[in-house]
Design an enzyme around this catalytic site. Structure first.
Site: not given
Length: 447
Positions: A164, A275, A291, A294
């Site tokens: 983040g 990623e 996981r 979004v």
């Protein structure tokens, strides 16, 4: 197949998982804080259990309360959604000890990929291309200077346990390195309880490309193509699309094949996202999220495959429902994250939604758990909904997105809808000509 699934999350993702369970004929239990007693997923679930007061640490992060809710209701599996406990290895281990299935990978795989240094080592071993940088944590200035000189400036210092954008600093020259290392380490310790940091080559104009993967836990793996998540602010994704406007078919097949093989070799089970930063035709691994993401709906839009159904199927021991050759890509999809935030300052805007009207028509999907009269609590993430648009090609998708944004009405609070109305009319966005720094630079020009 499971008889009853407990959904350990809130908001739009809790509702998304609930819908998938209902379609599969599975009973649902949701947990909620006192602040979410009137939430839509609580209203629609077969059963609900209040697990604590509003602060996340006392409710959605309270493992003991969630396990107790499973035992009280007889839930035989838990879907964690994203955020909260979705990448908590201890949670997965505790559920396993109570004979409750965690709908996700093993605790060991969560631990490996949750440590950015170990994740990079593992990726390299599995044949995934990585960003040049340190092999492990960097502990002193002398070592940092040596590594930075070897890979060349600019470099970026990252928190090993982070994400983040926290614990992340760029050093453009050797003169910047000492303060960048100290600041990143201090931030990492404060944010994650672990001050370990590592160094990577800083790519100046990369795109953020991620590959959706699935493993069956028995040595089979597939990929569902890539998503382009380059439009970001403070390392937070704002707009995602699939496929990426920057890749050609050969690059897409190459990186997808590498990721699918890696997942198979790892023996990974369930959904994951690998990623990358992408620049000048090269891919560089940055992390793996263990996981559901979004932005998973854009992948569902172009493949026609329900990824939550697939998660549940794999976790129940049913294996993957598709082989790689069965996965076809159709058209283009874009997702806009609608947040309860000021569109210019991005400060949170909790409050009561006085009117809520979503767009409709062919190729339009809105994932949201809010409604007219719903009061957005100030305790959680500001995401209130996701607008997903699908078209036969990117041009049609952009035109459809423009129309859908014009129809979307949220009154009573500030939202980021005006930002997306600006973006959809921008020439760079229309041409697919942007990188991970584009949005922040564009916003800085306007201030």
């Amino acid at each position: 197949m499971f008889q009853k699934i407990l959904i350990a999350n809130r908001g739009e993702i809790a509702l998304r998982v609930l819908r998938a369970c209902k379609e599969l004929g599975i009973q649902t239990v949701v947990v909620h804080s006192t602040a979410d007693a009137d939430a839509m997923h609580v209203r629609l679930a077969d059963e609900s259990v209040c697990i604590g007061p509003p602060p996340s640490r006392d409710s959605y992060l309270n493992i003991h309360q969630i396990v107790a809710a499973c035992e009280i209701t007889g839930a035989d599996a838990v879907h964690p959604g994203y955020g909260f406990l979705s990448e908590n290895a201890k949670f997965a281990d505790i559920l396993a000890a109570h004979n409750i299935t965690f709908i996700g990978p093993s605790g060991d795989h969560i631990r490996i990929m949750g440590d950015k240094i170990e994740a990079k080592r593992t990726a390299k071993r599995l044949g995934i291309p990585v960003v040049p940088g340190s092999d492990g944590a960097v502990t002193d200035q002398k070592e940092a200077r040596r590594i930075a000189a070897e890979i060349g400036y600019p470099v970026i210092i990252k928190a090993s346990a982070g994400g983040g954008g926290r614990g992340m600093k760029v050093a453009l020259t050797e003169a910047d390195l000492e303060i960048a290392l100290q600041t990143a380490s201090t931030e990492a310790g404060a944010a994650f309880g672990d001050d370990a940091v590592y160094i990577e080559k800083y790519l100046e104009k990369p795109r953020h490309i991620e590959v959706q993967v699935f493993g069956d836990g028995f040595g089979r793996g597939v990929h569902f193509g890539e998503r382009d998540c380059s439009l970001q602010r403070r390392h937070q994704k704002v707009w995602e699309e699939a496929p990426s406007p920057a890749l050609n078919a050969e690059e897409r097949a190459r990186i997808g094949g590498i990721c699918a093989k890696a997942i198979a070799d790892l023996g990974y089970s369930g959904a994951g996202t690998i990623e990358f930063l992408y620049e000048n035709g090269e891919f560089y691994f940055i992390e793996m999220n263990t996981r559901l993401q979004v932005e998973h709906p854009v992948t569902e839009a172009i493949t026609g495959i329900d990824l939550v159904h697939e998660q549940i199927r794999v976790a129940s021991g049913g294996g993957l429902s598709v082989k790689q050759e069965d996965i076809k890509f159709n058209g283009h999809a874009i997702e806009c994250r609608i947040n309860a935030e000021d569109p210019r300052t991005f400060t949170p805007s909790p409050g009561t939604i006085t009117h809520f009207h979503t767009p409709g028509g062919l190729g339009i999907r809105v994932d949201s758990g809010v409604y007219s009269g719903y009061k957005i609590p100030p305790y959680y993430d500001s995401l209130i909904g996701k607008l997903i648009v699908h078209g036969r090609n990117r041009v049609e998708c952009m035109m459809r997105l423009r129309r859908a944004l014009d129809e979307f009405v949220v009154d009573g609070i500030k939202t980021t809808l005006p930002l997306f109305r600006d973006l959809v009319g921008n020439a760079d966005i229309a041409n697919g000509d942007y990188d991970i720094h584009w949005l922040e630079k564009s916003l800085a020009k306007e201030d």
